[in-house]
Design an enzyme around this catalytic site. Sequence first.
Site, PDB file in Angstrom:
ATOM      1  N   LEU A   1      28.998   4.991 -57.665  1.00 61.51           N
ATOM      2  CA  LEU A   1      28.664   5.803 -56.493  1.00 61.51           C
ATOM      3  C   LEU A   1      27.177   6.109 -56.420  1.00 61.51           C
ATOM      4  O   LEU A   1      26.624   6.328 -55.347  1.00 61.51           O
ATOM      5  CB  LEU A   1      29.445   7.122 -56.519  1.00 61.51           C
ATOM      6  CG  LEU A   1      30.967   7.006 -56.487  1.00 61.51           C
ATOM      7  CD1 LEU A   1      31.590   8.396 -56.574  1.00 61.51           C
ATOM      8  CD2 LEU A   1      31.432   6.304 -55.218  1.00 61.51           C
ATOM      9  N   GLY A   2      26.537   6.161 -57.547  1.00 62.40           N
ATOM     10  CA  GLY A   2      25.118   6.505 -57.577  1.00 62.40           C
ATOM     11  C   GLY A   2      24.661   6.667 -59.009  1.00 62.40           C
ATOM     12  O   GLY A   2      25.400   6.413 -59.960  1.00 62.40           O
TER      13      GLY A   2
ATOM     14  N   GLY B   1      21.808   9.146 -61.544  1.00 66.18           N
ATOM     15  CA  GLY B   1      20.808  10.188 -61.733  1.00 66.18           C
ATOM     16  C   GLY B   1      20.252  10.153 -63.133  1.00 66.18           C
ATOM     17  O   GLY B   1      20.469   9.197 -63.884  1.00 66.18           O
ATOM     18  N   GLY B   2      19.533  11.227 -63.507  1.00 62.85           N
ATOM     19  CA  GLY B   2      18.909  11.273 -64.815  1.00 62.85           C
ATOM     20  C   GLY B   2      19.917  11.324 -65.948  1.00 62.85           C
ATOM     21  O   GLY B   2      19.652  10.875 -67.062  1.00 62.85           O
ATOM     22  N   PHE B   3      21.125  11.882 -65.694  1.00 64.33           N
ATOM     23  CA  PHE B   3      22.157  11.976 -66.717  1.00 64.33           C
ATOM     24  C   PHE B   3      22.825  10.620 -66.944  1.00 64.33           C
ATOM     25  O   PHE B   3      23.107  10.229 -68.064  1.00 64.33           O
ATOM     26  CB  PHE B   3      23.181  13.024 -66.286  1.00 64.33           C
ATOM     27  CG  PHE B   3      24.238  13.330 -67.315  1.00 64.33           C
ATOM     28  CD1 PHE B   3      24.032  14.335 -68.242  1.00 64.33           C
ATOM     29  CD2 PHE B   3      25.426  12.628 -67.333  1.00 64.33           C
ATOM     30  CE1 PHE B   3      25.011  14.623 -69.186  1.00 64.33           C
ATOM     31  CE2 PHE B   3      26.397  12.910 -68.273  1.00 64.33           C
ATOM     32  CZ  PHE B   3      26.195  13.906 -69.202  1.00 64.33           C
ATOM     33  N   GLY B   4      23.067   9.912 -65.859  1.00 64.35           N
ATOM     34  CA  GLY B   4      23.734   8.624 -65.963  1.00 64.35           C
ATOM     35  C   GLY B   4      24.336   8.230 -64.627  1.00 64.35           C
ATOM     36  O   GLY B   4      24.048   8.821 -63.590  1.00 64.35           O
TER      37      GLY B   4
ATOM     38  N   VAL C   1      27.323   7.598 -61.728  1.00 69.37           N
ATOM     39  CA  VAL C   1      28.487   8.293 -61.187  1.00 69.37           C
ATOM     40  C   VAL C   1      29.450   7.248 -60.647  1.00 69.37           C
ATOM     41  O   VAL C   1      29.061   6.383 -59.852  1.00 69.37           O
ATOM     42  CB  VAL C   1      28.077   9.276 -60.066  1.00 69.37           C
ATOM     43  CG1 VAL C   1      29.300  10.021 -59.552  1.00 69.37           C
ATOM     44  CG2 VAL C   1      27.024  10.252 -60.575  1.00 69.37           C
TER      45      VAL C   1
ATOM     46  N   LYS D   1      30.948  11.366 -63.823  1.00 69.75           N
ATOM     47  CA  LYS D   1      29.528  11.258 -64.172  1.00 69.75           C
ATOM     48  C   LYS D   1      29.431  10.962 -65.669  1.00 69.75           C
ATOM     49  O   LYS D   1      29.673  11.833 -66.506  1.00 69.75           O
ATOM     50  CB  LYS D   1      28.807  12.564 -63.826  1.00 69.75           C
ATOM     51  CG  LYS D   1      27.290  12.492 -63.898  1.00 69.75           C
ATOM     52  CD  LYS D   1      26.710  13.813 -63.386  1.00 69.75           C
ATOM     53  CE  LYS D   1      25.201  13.754 -63.286  1.00 69.75           C
ATOM     54  NZ  LYS D   1      24.631  15.026 -62.771  1.00 69.75           N
TER      55      LYS D   1
ATOM     56  N   ASP E   1      18.013  25.130 -60.296  1.00 71.15           N
ATOM     57  CA  ASP E   1      17.672  23.828 -59.720  1.00 71.15           C
ATOM     58  C   ASP E   1      18.303  23.676 -58.343  1.00 71.15           C
ATOM     59  O   ASP E   1      18.895  22.656 -58.022  1.00 71.15           O
ATOM     60  CB  ASP E   1      18.110  22.693 -60.642  1.00 71.15           C
ATOM     61  CG  ASP E   1      17.386  21.378 -60.340  1.00 71.15           C
ATOM     62  OD1 ASP E   1      16.318  21.434 -59.686  1.00 71.15           O
ATOM     63  OD2 ASP E   1      17.867  20.313 -60.742  1.00 71.15           O
TER      64      ASP E   1
END
Length: 842
Positions: free
Chosen positions: A538-539, A541-544, A546, A560, A649
């Site tokens: 799906l996408g 980010g910085g964590f990993g 999704v 996620k 945030d």
Amino acid sequence: MAAGPWSLLLICLGAAATAGVLRARAQPDSIGFISIDCGLPGTAGYVDDATKLSYVPDAAFVTDAGCNRNISAEYITPTLSRRYLNVRSFPDGVRSCYALRSLVAGLKYIVRAAFLYGNYDGLRRSPVFDLYIGVNFWGTMNVSSPNVAVTLEAIVVVPGDVVQICLLNTGSGTPFISSLDLRPLKSTVYPQANATRGLLLLGRWNFGPTDATDLVRYPDDPHDRVWFPWVDASAWAVISTTDRVLNIGDEDLFEAPSKVLQTAITPRNGTNNIEFSWDREAQQQPKNQTPAGYIAVMHFSELQVVPRNAVREFYVNLNGKLWYPDGITPFYLSAGFAYDMDPLPDSARYNISINATANSTLPPFINAIEIFSVISTNKVGTDSQDVSAIMAIKMKYRVQKNWMGDPCVPKTLAWDGLTCSSTSPPKITAVYGNNSNLCTNAESCQTAKGKSKKVAVYVAVPVVLVVVTGLLATLFFCFLRRKKQGSTTNNSVNPQIETPASHVPRGDAHAQSSVQLENRRFTYRELETITNKFERVLGQGGFGKVYSGSLPDGTRVAVKLRSQNSNQGVGQFLAENLVSMIGYCKDGQHMALVYEYMSEGTLHEHITAGNGSNRRCLTWRQRLQMALESAQGLEYLHKGCNPPLIHRDVKATNILLNEKLEAKIADFGLSKAFDHNNGIQVAPNPNSLVVGTLGYIDPEYYKTNNTTTKSDVYSFGVVLLQLVSGRPAILHDPEPINITDWARRHLSRGNIEGVVDARMNGSYDVNSVWKVAEIALKCTVKASSQRPTMSEVVGQLQECLHLEEVHADDGATGSFYTGTNHDPDSGYNAYAADDGQSIDVR
């Protein structure tokens, strides 16, 4: 001898914390300026009487180097600027440096250093020394008179987010400095300056003033350039106007201020020429290099209405030869200029003559001139990651000796004990042991608590520092959080802290979420089943990444999964899990979060809909509803959770939308519990780094490092301005500017039309829009005590929604919007195209 890995980790953690504190105190101000009074004692700054700019002491910019000294009383006069009353002197070491941080890599800056000797040392011997910008030679400072201030100024492109200004002792006296300024410029101005060459200012003169003390600088010049008057009443007549001279937008390559262009000189005898000259200054040339000559920029603006039957046209000649190939005819009250891209041929003297062409019936004129020489900026410093790592060690253990400036460049000034590669850029390959001579006294090379751990053995390959420091920091954060909040079992988390991430229904800020948490712990194998072996992304980010998934009962979820390469570790994972929506996974090295699936993605995606997007523009009523729901979610965090939470945030990409376009606050990786009594985060750590997303960070939090609920209020105010304007948190106008400053500039003139999203085509109640804009401005005032609470914001947004509903009932119609997409999973595309990464601001 090499230290064990845990010793290395502990040292790196402390070093990074110390470095973060120092950097937090050494930042540009709200307009991007850095103004330093060098040698000013204490921690308090002051406002300059002339410019109204804030000057700060230099302690946060220079580490354990030099000493503060006052100039002799005999050189203090009533008109002497305050920043010349004291100096910082560097009697020890060959190279001493200032570090200017939080810059924009690749942007142009004016760097200006000022020096007034004032016999501060009682020796009555003015010193001579060299200055460097980074690893590139800037110029030689020859202070010939004790009562004359000398300034060195350059325009350079900064390669990284930190630039070091270094003073080099050449054996001709002790280097010192009075003040140091840095001013940002647009990337389009001064096209002669680029990544490999800078411009060293010889002079910037304003023609026309009759008072030799009539300087023009900030605020008349937004870039705080200093324009000195060139007065010669015997040779020139003055023409002037009080009307504003306009710049020509993006085509203006130099942006001379109107006040400078409002005056000009013309020959006293209309048939004569304008003539002036300057001499080459040898000491400004880089050592062992052929003089590069000069670059000139001349400014022209017609200040008189030229009659129809009259012509004003003139040539510019240099040393008897035509300098500009065509005749120049400036426009009325418009900024004009003539310039060269390459240096003029070398000459001991440069003679300028401006004469009328044969067709001209009016005499020539000139408004101003800037003259620069070229300096090379093509030398490359040490790898930036290596520099950050070794600087953290240096600051933690207060290593002095010659650990100043760039660690590896030039080789003759490389830091003691370092081994550097010969690559470009150079890298630090080793720090050897038994370097007790690095410590200049009994206090250096000790920790802040006085422990006598030596620095020599703690680094083998410094590049690793950045990675392992972040890992230990997250582990340490995890430990503290568990200790504060109580123990948990392997299968659940503290139910008092596990707070719903969705919004709260209107009218009850303390009601339960529409999604009940299962507190479920998944195995990695179960996640493989849920996501069909992580088939659909799906996408990211910085964590990993999704992934799309479905529970056995058919409920759609978003999984996620932490990437093995992610620099977000256990700490961030657990923090997010405290408010996870469905469950989590901690299975060996595998960590993941299982969310309610939000089919319509992020608010940021919808605000910026367009440019090929299948989504249509949000109506104003939809925007208001989303603003209210998001505000209610934050209000619940602040008042309904036990313990209460500060999100830290808040941004448009952390507000998710379901299929009904209901807005829900998400992503609590940076959240903190806070004290009920004062709204400040529990046990704030003064050594912690500022976290958040650039453009949304509360400036008071950035300055004090104390997080409060009002920090979330500030960030939410930025989101409100985005909803009003349809613009990102940081605009390019054309240079980067925070949306809060941009909106205030327009709204202060009553220009709501210049702020509101034009794609709504006027389909809104203007009173409602104005009220939301005003709420946003109140939320983003610099003093947190003057900001409203989230409960107050919720109440005011409810009033705004009521105004819009009345407006709609009166027959107004809004633009049509649908959240439907051809791709049912495209709602998570914003994970791959965030409007700003959540960061630790260093």
